[in-house]
Design a protein around this motif. Structure first.
Motif, PDB file in Angstrom:
ATOM      1  N   UNK A   1      -1.353   6.146   2.697  1.00 16.75           N
ATOM      2  CA  UNK A   1       0.041   6.417   3.087  1.00 16.75           C
ATOM      3  C   UNK A   1       0.978   6.312   1.895  1.00 16.75           C
ATOM      4  N   UNK A   2       0.618   5.482   0.935  1.00 22.94           N
ATOM      5  CA  UNK A   2       1.466   5.283  -0.249  1.00 22.94           C
ATOM      6  C   UNK A   2       1.061   6.174  -1.416  1.00 22.94           C
ATOM      7  N   UNK A   3       0.142   7.107  -1.152  1.00 19.23           N
ATOM      8  CA  UNK A   3      -0.293   8.022  -2.195  1.00 19.23           C
ATOM      9  C   UNK A   3      -1.173   7.381  -3.254  1.00 19.23           C
ATOM     10  N   UNK A   4      -1.679   6.166  -2.964  1.00 16.95           N
ATOM     11  CA  UNK A   4      -2.536   5.465  -3.928  1.00 16.95           C
ATOM     12  C   UNK A   4      -3.997   5.762  -3.612  1.00 16.95           C
ATOM     13  N   UNK A   5      -4.387   7.022  -3.873  1.00 15.43           N
ATOM     14  CA  UNK A   5      -5.737   7.451  -3.486  1.00 15.43           C
ATOM     15  C   UNK A   5      -6.817   6.830  -4.358  1.00 15.43           C
ATOM     16  N   UNK A   6      -6.495   6.499  -5.609  1.00 10.87           N
ATOM     17  CA  UNK A   6      -7.486   5.861  -6.489  1.00 10.87           C
ATOM     18  C   UNK A   6      -7.866   4.495  -5.920  1.00 10.87           C
ATOM     19  N   UNK A   7      -6.848   3.724  -5.478  1.00 12.29           N
ATOM     20  CA  UNK A   7      -7.100   2.413  -4.881  1.00 12.29           C
ATOM     21  C   UNK A   7      -7.857   2.567  -3.550  1.00 12.29           C
ATOM     22  N   UNK A   8      -7.475   3.599  -2.781  1.00 11.03           N
ATOM     23  CA  UNK A   8      -8.152   3.862  -1.506  1.00 11.03           C
ATOM     24  C   UNK A   8      -9.623   4.177  -1.741  1.00 11.03           C
ATOM     25  N   UNK A   9      -9.890   4.969  -2.757  1.00 15.95           N
ATOM     26  CA  UNK A   9     -11.269   5.344  -3.099  1.00 15.95           C
ATOM     27  C   UNK A   9     -12.071   4.118  -3.526  1.00 15.95           C
ATOM     28  N   UNK A  10     -11.431   3.213  -4.237  1.00 18.21           N
ATOM     29  CA  UNK A  10     -12.094   1.980  -4.686  1.00 18.21           C
ATOM     30  C   UNK A  10     -12.483   1.124  -3.474  1.00 18.21           C
ATOM     31  N   UNK A  11     -11.551   1.007  -2.505  1.00 18.13           N
ATOM     32  CA  UNK A  11     -11.822   0.239  -1.285  1.00 18.13           C
ATOM     33  C   UNK A  11     -12.948   0.894  -0.487  1.00 18.13           C
ATOM     34  N   UNK A  12     -12.927   2.231  -0.461  1.00 17.56           N
ATOM     35  CA  UNK A  12     -13.953   2.993   0.261  1.00 17.56           C
ATOM     36  C   UNK A  12     -15.346   2.684  -0.302  1.00 17.56           C
ATOM     37  N   UNK A  13     -15.466   2.669  -1.633  1.00 20.00           N
ATOM     38  CA  UNK A  13     -16.770   2.407  -2.251  1.00 20.00           C
ATOM     39  C   UNK A  13     -17.176   0.935  -2.133  1.00 20.00           C
ATOM     40  N   UNK A  14     -16.190   0.036  -2.117  1.00 20.84           N
ATOM     41  CA  UNK A  14     -16.504  -1.383  -1.879  1.00 20.84           C
ATOM     42  C   UNK A  14     -17.063  -1.557  -0.475  1.00 20.84           C
ATOM     43  N   UNK A  15     -16.465  -0.835   0.461  1.00 20.88           N
ATOM     44  CA  UNK A  15     -16.913  -0.853   1.858  1.00 20.88           C
ATOM     45  C   UNK A  15     -18.375  -0.387   1.952  1.00 20.88           C
ATOM     46  N   UNK A  16     -18.701   0.706   1.234  1.00 24.51           N
ATOM     47  CA  UNK A  16     -20.068   1.239   1.227  1.00 24.51           C
ATOM     48  C   UNK A  16     -21.042   0.252   0.602  1.00 24.51           C
ATOM     49  N   UNK A  17     -20.616  -0.377  -0.503  1.00 24.65           N
ATOM     50  CA  UNK A  17     -21.499  -1.325  -1.208  1.00 24.65           C
ATOM     51  C   UNK A  17     -21.784  -2.569  -0.375  1.00 24.65           C
ATOM     52  N   UNK A  18     -20.901  -2.859   0.597  1.00 24.25           N
ATOM     53  CA  UNK A  18     -21.108  -4.010   1.490  1.00 24.25           C
ATOM     54  C   UNK A  18     -21.919  -3.641   2.727  1.00 24.25           C
ATOM     55  N   UNK A  19     -22.458  -2.409   2.726  1.00 23.99           N
ATOM     56  CA  UNK A  19     -23.339  -2.004   3.818  1.00 23.99           C
ATOM     57  C   UNK A  19     -22.623  -1.526   5.068  1.00 23.99           C
ATOM     58  N   UNK A  20     -21.305  -1.311   4.968  1.00 24.33           N
ATOM     59  CA  UNK A  20     -20.544  -0.832   6.126  1.00 24.33           C
ATOM     60  C   UNK A  20     -20.503   0.689   6.120  1.00 24.33           C
ATOM     61  N   UNK A  21     -20.759   1.295   7.263  1.00 18.23           N
ATOM     62  CA  UNK A  21     -20.807   2.756   7.352  1.00 18.23           C
ATOM     63  C   UNK A  21     -19.474   3.320   7.824  1.00 18.23           C
ATOM     64  N   UNK A  22     -18.867   4.192   7.019  1.00 16.83           N
ATOM     65  CA  UNK A  22     -17.601   4.814   7.449  1.00 16.83           C
ATOM     66  C   UNK A  22     -17.848   5.794   8.596  1.00 16.83           C
ATOM     67  N   UNK A  23     -16.846   5.983   9.432  1.00 16.08           N
ATOM     68  CA  UNK A  23     -16.947   6.958  10.512  1.00 16.08           C
ATOM     69  C   UNK A  23     -16.022   8.145  10.231  1.00 16.08           C
ATOM     70  N   UNK A  24     -15.877   9.030  11.217  1.00 16.87           N
ATOM     71  CA  UNK A  24     -15.044  10.214  11.050  1.00 16.87           C
ATOM     72  C   UNK A  24     -13.602   9.852  10.706  1.00 16.87           C
ATOM     73  N   UNK A  25     -13.087   8.769  11.338  1.00 13.66           N
ATOM     74  CA  UNK A  25     -11.696   8.360  11.098  1.00 13.66           C
ATOM     75  C   UNK A  25     -11.495   7.924   9.646  1.00 13.66           C
ATOM     76  N   UNK A  26     -12.467   7.163   9.119  1.00 15.29           N
ATOM     77  CA  UNK A  26     -12.366   6.697   7.730  1.00 15.29           C
ATOM     78  C   UNK A  26     -12.319   7.876   6.761  1.00 15.29           C
ATOM     79  N   UNK A  27     -13.273   8.788   6.925  1.00 25.82           N
ATOM     80  CA  UNK A  27     -13.305   9.968   6.057  1.00 25.82           C
ATOM     81  C   UNK A  27     -12.035  10.802   6.194  1.00 25.82           C
TER      82      UNK A  27
END
Length: 664
Positions: free
Chosen positions: A321-347
């Motif tokens: 929402x704040x246009x900070x897509x680099x930070x969002x992408x970092x959180x997304x990959x941290x989420x993946x590395x912790x074994x959590x699976x993103x769903x359609x809403x996340x993507x």
């Protein structure tokens, strides 16, 4: 026993039990042996149940009842009445206790035979036996979980009270919870107050349930009062209490207060869990406060509380929402590395973030990635992609994408159509936008206020005010309620076209219809008066605005100040400048330039210099004329170094940056 197996009848079992009833182990061994060979009679089962009660083997009692009423091998035609009659018939001779009837009632309740359990309760009353309070609590608790449970539990609570059941705190808590489920929190609160009068003391659960009820109904003042009463009674709020209040405050956007409750919670020794932190992160995210959302996320991890899928998604939304897509992408990959699976809403959230940031290639890359891992993009995903394409000016590509989406069988919603229509309008293709609006209707999608407002804005900006006004009439005839944005678009259109009288008529009509204008509505009229150098009319409009209780915004002040400076009314301009600064409003570059030039023309060089220095400290660049004026002034004063410094600054800001902007 083996030679006599074929001749062993059910009544023989009862005869043997009479001789061995004092040896419980032998009794159960014989019963199990007989069950393998043939079904024991109902009388034999009841005798075994009584002997198990006499031996205080209550687990076996429950098991025997449960097996009879759930096992397909038993006689399914036996009614509760028949079983009860046989249980009563065998009761006196086998050392049982009245608690056997409670266990029977409890088992019927647990397996969901609530009608049979209620019949058993009534029959026992006829025999003068009142079942124990724990059994009654179990019954109303189980009843409350059914479809119409809350209402039924209240009915049972009243009926059981009438036949002598003296309810305890646990009983009241069940009924208070039922009332809150029915959104009858005031009744639940009254019952809480009556508990004391009936000699039954409320506990932390009682108060917390009522607090949660008021929170669900958005009654913050009532929540505060109940919490105060709870504390006065010496009861400490628990995690459920705090959680409920934090959820309410987050829902209403009162995040400062929500965080205060978190701090109070921790100070009272009640430690927040994943749910509390996730609620706060989501609350800050919805307000667009990514910094606070991330601060909560960091604090959560520092407390060794593990973020879950919902936590990561909420934080990801805040960054996007704040246009900070680099930070969002970092959180997304941290989420993946912790074994959590993103769903359609996340993507979809991340795709929308990249689209809004203009990184359409990355957005499509994520779209392809989600398909590759087996997730199906939905209409919202494609709406985000279409919006991104339109903002890049690729309206034709967006249209092609939508055709592909429809071929896949996905049904476009109003938001998807609106995004494409907005793209067509922004690219100046009004004819195609009008056609698209008709296509929407053919597809069964009725245009909403956003659809009409978007097309109306395009008409206004192209000077087609008659068509814009016709759209407003069409909206009203169709029962589509215009928003304040709709009226502001039309007002701005009138003023851009110099149609002052039409703009004033629109304002008058809005006030007559109790449609409250906002600052933007008035700003358009004030700006047109200023353009026409009619500062008296501009001031009157401003006063009328304040008289209606509409608070001026930064734009209002900036427009008026520039207007007064142009008209050389520097006293009025300075007064408005002072007022807007006191209110925390910021001056634009244009307003600074106007004020400085105004003071220079009036030979008020000290005031002009102060504003010029203030402007430079804020990193704002004056125009070439102002730089030249102050360079000349410093040169005449003998300040050669300052003069050269200003010349360098003027070259950098007025020439170099302008050239770089032209190249972009």
């Amino acid at each position: 026993m083996r030679p006599f197996e074929t001749k062993f009848r059910p009544d023989h079992l009862i005869w043997v039990l009479m001789d061995i009833k004092n040896d419980y182990r032998l009794v159960m061994g014989l019963f199990n042996w007989s069950c393998i060979r043939r079904h024991p009679s109902l009388e034999a089962r009841c005798i075994i149940i009584h002997l198990a009660v006499a031996a205080s083997d209550l687990n076996m009692v429950q098991k025997l009842f449960h097996e009879f009423w759930t096992s397909p091998s038993t006689d399914g035609n036996t009614s509760v009445s028949q079983f009860l009659e046989k249980l009563i018939y065998t009761y006196n001779d086998w050392g049982s206790t009245p608690y056997v009837f409670d266990i029977f009632f409890q088992v019927l309740t647990e397996i969901g035979h609530l009608d049979d359990a209620r019949k058993l309760f009534d029959k026992m009353l006829n025999y003068g036996v009142v079942l124990c309070l724990d059994s009654c609590n179990l019954f109303i608790s189980r009843v409350s979980k059914d479809i119409d449970g809350p209402r039924l539990s209240l009915k049972v609570f009243r009926e059981f009270s009438e036949v002598g059941i003296e309810w305890n705190t646990a009983s009241y808590n069940i009924v208070i919870h039922s009332l809150c489920q029915l959104r009858k929190t005031k009744e639940a609160h009254n019952l809480l107050l009556q508990m004391d009068l009936r000699g039954c003391f409320p506990d932390a659960v009682s108060y917390s349930t009522v607090i949660n009820g008021y929170c669900n109904e958005g009654e913050l003042q009532a929540v505060v009062k109940v919490v105060e009463t709870m504390m006065q009674k010496g009861l400490k709020p628990n995690s459920f209490t705090y959680n409920s209040i934090i959820v309410l405050l987050c829902k209403t956007g009162q995040m400062v207060d929500a965080e205060k409750i978190l701090r109070e919670m921790i100070s009272q020794g009640v430690f927040p869990d994943n749910v509390v932190y996730t609620t706060l992160i989501d609350g800050f995210s919805k307000l667009g406060n990514a910094a606070s959302a991330f601060r909560m996320f960091d604090e959560m991890k520092s407390q060794n509380i593990v973020p879950d899928f919902i936590t990561y998604t909420a934080l990801l939304c805040a960054f996007c929402q704040n246009g900070k897509v680099a930070e969002a992408d970092q959180i997304f990959h941290e989420m993946l590395s912790n074994g959590l699976k993103p769903d359609e809403f996340t993507y979809t959230t991340l795709i929308d973030g990249y689209c809004k940031a203009g990184e359409i290639t990355k957005a499509f890359s994520l779209h392809n990635e989600m398909i590759k891992i087996g997730l199906n993009p939905n209409v919202i995903t494609y709406t985000a992609l279409v919006d991104g394409l339109c903002k890049q000016g690729e309206v034709d590509t967006a249209n092609e994408l939508l055709h592909e989406v429809r071929e896949k069988g996905l049904i476009l919603n109003i938001y998807t159509w609106n995004v494409l229509l907005n793209g067509l309008c922004k690219s100046g293709n009004i004819t195609q936008a009008v056609k698209l609006m008709k296509d929407m209707e053919v597809a069964g999608i009725h245009p909403d206020a956003f659809t009409y407002t978007t097309l109306m804005d395009a008409y206004c900006k192209s000077g087609q005010m008659i068509l814009a006004h016709q759209l407003l009439n069409e909206m009203l005839q169709r029962g589509v309620k215009p928003t304040i944005v709709t009226f502001n678009v039309l007002m701005n259109g009138f003023c851009l076209s110099g149609m002052l009288e039409d703009g004033q008529k629109l304002l008058k009509w809005m006030l007559e219809k109790d449609i409250m204008p906002n600052a933007t509505t008035y700003n358009s009229l004030i700006k047109l008066h200023c353009i026409r150098n009619d500062m008296r009319a501009a001031t009157q409009t401003y006063r009328g605005m304040c008289g209606q209780g509409v608070v001026p915004d930064e734009n209002t002040y900036n427009i008026l100040i520039r207007g007064h400076c142009k008209a050389r009314n520097m006293k009025e301009a300075w007064f408005l400048h002072k007022e807007m600064v006191e209110k925390g409003c910021k001056l634009t570059v244009e307003t600074y330039n106007s004020l400085i030039k105004g003071y220079i023309k009036r030979k008020k060089y000290m005031e002009a210099r102060e504003l010029f220095e203030e402007m430079r400290k804020k990193g704002l660049s004056a125009d070439k004329e102002i730089y030249c004026t102050f360079a000349d002034m410093n040169y005449e004063e003998g300040n050669i170094d300052l003069t050269l410094g200003l010349c360098d600054e003027a070259v950098e800001t007025c020439l170099i940056k302008r050239c770089e902007g032209g190249k972009g």
